[in-house]
Every structure is written in C-alpha cells, then in structure tokens.
Design a protein around this motif. Structure first.
Motif, PDB file in Angstrom:
ATOM      1  N   PHE A  18       0.830  -1.203   0.000  1.00 33.02           N
ATOM      2  CA  PHE A  18       0.000   0.000   0.000  1.00 33.02           C
ATOM      3  C   PHE A  18       0.869   1.259   0.000  1.00 33.02           C
ATOM      4  CE2 PHE A  18      -3.235  -2.598   2.656  1.00 33.02           C
ATOM      5  CZ  PHE A  18      -3.758  -3.165   1.500  1.00 33.02           C
ATOM      6  N   CYS A  19       1.847   1.294   0.908  1.00 36.54           N
ATOM      7  CA  CYS A  19       2.694   2.485   1.040  1.00 36.54           C
ATOM      8  C   CYS A  19       3.564   2.693  -0.204  1.00 36.54           C
ATOM      9  CB  CYS A  19       3.566   2.382   2.287  1.00 36.54           C
ATOM     10  SG  CYS A  19       2.642   2.496   3.837  1.00 36.54           S
ATOM     11  N   SER A  20       4.013   1.597  -0.809  1.00 33.55           N
ATOM     12  CA  SER A  20       4.812   1.721  -2.036  1.00 33.55           C
ATOM     13  C   SER A  20       3.992   2.356  -3.150  1.00 33.55           C
ATOM     14  CB  SER A  20       5.325   0.348  -2.477  1.00 33.55           C
ATOM     15  OG  SER A  20       6.258  -0.173  -1.565  1.00 33.55           O
ATOM     16  N   ARG A  21       2.704   2.029  -3.188  1.00 34.41           N
ATOM     17  CA  ARG A  21       1.839   2.592  -4.231  1.00 34.41           C
ATOM     18  C   ARG A  21       1.743   4.107  -4.107  1.00 34.41           C
ATOM     19  NH1 ARG A  21      -4.613   1.277  -5.362  1.00 34.41           N
ATOM     20  NH2 ARG A  21      -4.846   2.796  -7.034  1.00 34.41           N
ATOM     21  N   PHE A  22       1.734   4.616  -2.869  1.00 35.63           N
ATOM     22  CA  PHE A  22       1.539   6.044  -2.648  1.00 35.63           C
ATOM     23  C   PHE A  22       2.809   6.750  -2.172  1.00 35.63           C
ATOM     24  CE2 PHE A  22      -2.618   4.040  -2.124  1.00 35.63           C
ATOM     25  CZ  PHE A  22      -3.387   4.798  -2.989  1.00 35.63           C
ATOM     26  N   LYS A  23       3.955   6.120  -2.410  1.00 37.20           N
ATOM     27  CA  LYS A  23       5.217   6.677  -1.919  1.00 37.20           C
ATOM     28  C   LYS A  23       5.520   8.031  -2.536  1.00 37.20           C
ATOM     29  CE  LYS A  23       9.052   4.553  -3.045  1.00 37.20           C
ATOM     30  NZ  LYS A  23      10.148   3.560  -3.021  1.00 37.20           N
ATOM     31  N   ASP A  24       5.195   8.208  -3.812  1.00 37.78           N
ATOM     32  CA  ASP A  24       5.515   9.483  -4.485  1.00 37.78           C
ATOM     33  C   ASP A  24       4.719  10.650  -3.910  1.00 37.78           C
ATOM     34  OD1 ASP A  24       7.385   8.288  -6.077  1.00 37.78           O
ATOM     35  OD2 ASP A  24       6.059   8.043  -7.800  1.00 37.78           O
ATOM     36  N   THR A  25       3.455  10.406  -3.559  1.00 36.86           N
ATOM     37  CA  THR A  25       2.639  11.484  -2.983  1.00 36.86           C
ATOM     38  C   THR A  25       2.886  11.631  -1.491  1.00 36.86           C
ATOM     39  OG1 THR A  25       0.763  10.014  -2.537  1.00 36.86           O
ATOM     40  CG2 THR A  25       0.840  11.084  -4.708  1.00 36.86           C
ATOM     41  N   GLY A  26       3.325  10.553  -0.854  1.00 35.59           N
ATOM     42  CA  GLY A  26       3.627  10.605   0.563  1.00 35.59           C
ATOM     43  C   GLY A  26       2.424  10.484   1.469  1.00 35.59           C
ATOM     44  N   VAL A  27       1.228  10.305   0.891  1.00 34.91           N
ATOM     45  CA  VAL A  27       0.003  10.244   1.700  1.00 34.91           C
ATOM     46  C   VAL A  27      -0.940   9.197   1.127  1.00 34.91           C
ATOM     47  CG1 VAL A  27      -2.014  11.497   2.545  1.00 34.91           C
ATOM     48  CG2 VAL A  27       0.153  12.684   2.335  1.00 34.91           C
ATOM     49  N   TRP A  28      -1.539   8.426   2.013  1.00 38.70           N
ATOM     50  CA  TRP A  28      -2.547   7.448   1.613  1.00 38.70           C
ATOM     51  C   TRP A  28      -3.724   7.580   2.571  1.00 38.70           C
ATOM     52  CZ3 TRP A  28      -2.522   1.927   3.795  1.00 38.70           C
ATOM     53  CH2 TRP A  28      -3.629   1.207   3.323  1.00 38.70           C
ATOM     54  N   ASN A  29      -4.906   7.889   2.033  1.00 32.32           N
ATOM     55  CA  ASN A  29      -6.122   8.054   2.834  1.00 32.32           C
ATOM     56  C   ASN A  29      -7.056   6.874   2.589  1.00 32.32           C
ATOM     57  OD1 ASN A  29      -5.600  10.790   3.904  1.00 32.32           O
ATOM     58  ND2 ASN A  29      -5.741  11.396   1.765  1.00 32.32           N
ATOM     59  N   ILE A  30      -7.626   6.355   3.664  1.00 30.60           N
ATOM     60  CA  ILE A  30      -8.571   5.240   3.519  1.00 30.60           C
ATOM     61  C   ILE A  30      -9.465   5.193   4.754  1.00 30.60           C
ATOM     62  CG2 ILE A  30      -7.031   3.532   4.597  1.00 30.60           C
ATOM     63  CD1 ILE A  30      -8.106   1.498   2.505  1.00 30.60           C
ATOM     64  N   SER A  31     -10.702   4.739   4.580  1.00 32.01           N
ATOM     65  CA  SER A  31     -11.594   4.583   5.727  1.00 32.01           C
ATOM     66  C   SER A  31     -11.252   3.284   6.444  1.00 32.01           C
ATOM     67  CB  SER A  31     -13.057   4.560   5.277  1.00 32.01           C
ATOM     68  OG  SER A  31     -13.340   3.381   4.547  1.00 32.01           O
TER      69      SER A  31
END
Length: 313
Positions: A149-162
C-alpha cells in the motif's frame, strides 16, 4: 534466474481483497517477479505458453520449514483472488491451480491460471513498484500488505482510507469489531516491522498513521509515508520556507504587514509553491545586490508577483 531487485504489481492486485499467510504471499511475490522477467512488461500473455513457474523452495521457506511451505501451497490453491475490474465487473480466480515439489532439486513448481496473467503484465491499469527483497524479508502478512500500500503512494507521501475499506481489503470485516484491536494487532505490527527495517537501512519506507474521528469513533485513517525521497523533499521545503521567511522579515517590516506575510507563507506552502517562489525571490535578491532593484521597490513588486503568478493576495 536472478531475483529482480524491483517488482511491479498492478494496482488492481495491490488493492484487491484477500488474506494470505506470509509464505503464501512470498510465493505470489516470486510468481509475479518471475512472470514479469519471463514475459517482459506489456508482452501479449498468449505468448507465455505453459503457465508454470519454478521456484527454489529456500526462497519462500522460513527457517527451512519445508512442511509449512507445503501447507501454504495447499492453502493457496484453495483460496480465491477477488479483483474488482470496475463498472460492476469482477474476477474471482484461484491464483495457483497446482503445486509440486522435487526434493532432489529443491524446486517448487506452480501452475497458475492464465486469467491472472493480464493483471501481472498489463501496464495500462497502473502499477505499484516495490523491492522484492524487502517484500520477501517481511515476517508479518500485514507488514507485506502495508508495504505494498505504502509503495503505491510513496511518491505522494500520503494514503487516505476509511477504516471500513481497510478492513475489507484485508478481509478483516468480522475479525476485529473494535478499532483498538485492529490498531494493535494489525496497523501497529506492520508499522513496527517496517520502521525497524527502515532504521537498519533494510527497507525503503515506513508509515505514520493519523486517525480521524466522527464523534468518539475512528472512521478514517491518513498514512503519512516516510521514505528517503520524501525526507529529502521535506528538508528542502523547510529550507525554502526558512529562506522566504527571512527575506519577508527584511522586506515587510511594518507591523500591519505581519498578517500579510503569515497569509502568504501559508498559501505558498498549501499550494506547494515554496520551491518555485523561493527561486523567484532569490532572483530579486540578486538584482537587489547588483543594484538593479531598490529595496523600497520590493514590497509592492512581491505583492504583485504573488497575486499575478500565484493567486495569492
């Protein structure tokens, strides 16, 4: 065949709903990596021929416990991989259809469904790229999933999820009715392992979890992803902010200008214009030092630049 240093995983698989053990996921990682090596990303899956992958058992076993690998292979054959294809379409497919081990060669042989191949090689749907060596070294299934999950959003630095969606993705809807248990037994376990490896220089990222509440209940989560790239970017952002603050302090000296300075810096930060504006301000500073600009010209000029070029007034 050498292990690829990097592996790319389609985002539909990264975000698919499933629950696999550590060894089961290691098998999947090796299959994904070897399929991509054999085919080349984007190659027509019909050229693949037999849908068989051969893996040294030592690559997936933990503490040379080969019997556990056998049980994981059996469990993997019995599980269904559920993928949402969008617009109400879906695919349920068993990742592995058969498995075989030759003790003389130490080789595991897996046959898998051709239905899964497009999701291993199709570029158009987007990919998560991560280190195969890191993924294979992780000892918790939750660490494995959070690393993806974190690798997918590493470029933006933020991952939001409920919280609800996270539990669905991990297939934990009925396992942890209370968020406190999910946090302690899943999120914190993954966070601790990734952070420990990151501190040792053996993992390229870790995360910090920020909780959002509705009333007394935690309903949403924001994961701040910390990586070497993001740390450097944040350090550079801090340097730019300090430079702009120092310049503004010297240029806008009146008491009534303090509120404008505060507002301008906040908006530059929120709009991600810090680096760009710091370069513009440095050019003005150079002109000031060269004598082509006067100090009294800078306050109205900077206000004009902020309004005209950055929408800040």
């Amino acid at each position: 065949m050498d292990k690829p240093a990097k592996i790319v995983q389609p985002n539909v698989i990264t975000s698919a709903r499933y629950e696999y053990s550590v060894i089961e996921k290691r098998i999947i990682y090796r299959i994904i990596g070897m399929v991509q090596q054999k085919m080349g990303v984007g190659m027509d899956e019909t050229l693949f021929g037999e849908h068989i992958i051969r893996i040294p058992i030592k690559d997936v076993a933990t503490n040379n416990n080969y019997n556990t690998v056998r049980q994981s292979a059996i469990a993997l054959q019995q599980k269904v991989f559920s993928i949402d294809k969008g617009q109400g379409s879906w695919l349920n497919v068993g990742f592995v259809s058969s498995s075989e081990y030759d003790s003389k060669t130490g080789i595991l042989e897996f046959e898998f469904s051709k239905k899964i191949i497009p999701y291993l090689v199709e570029l158009a749907k987007g990919f998560t790229s991560y280190s195969l060596n890191v993924a294979l070294s992780l000892r918790s299934e939750y660490s494995q999933r959070f690393y993806e999950f974190c690798s997918r959003f590493k470029d933006t630095g933020v991952w939001n999820i409920s919280v609800k969606d996270l539990k669905e993705m991990l297939k934990l809807e009925d396992k942890y009715p209370f968020y406190a248990d999910l946090k302690r037994k899943v999120i914190e376990v993954a966070k601790k392992e990734l952070k420990t490896l990151y501190d040792k220089g053996e993992c390229d990222l870790y995360f910090v979890c920020i909780e959002k509440k509705s009333g007394r209940s935690v309903t949403d989560l924001t994961f701040k992803i910390v990586s070497e790239k993001n740390v450097k970017a944040e350090a550079l952002k801090d340097t730019d902010m300090q430079y702009i603050s120092d310049m503004f302090r010297n240029i806008f000296t009146k008491d009534y200008e303090k509120e404008f300075v505060k507002m301008a810096i906040n908006q530059l930060y929120n709009k991600a214009f810090m680096s760009r504006f710091a370069g513009r301000l440095e050019a003005l500073d150079n002109e000031l030092n060269a004598g082509t600009k006067k100090r009294e010209d800078l306050p109205p000029l900077i206000r004009h630049i902020l309004k005209a070029d950055y929408g800040i007034s």
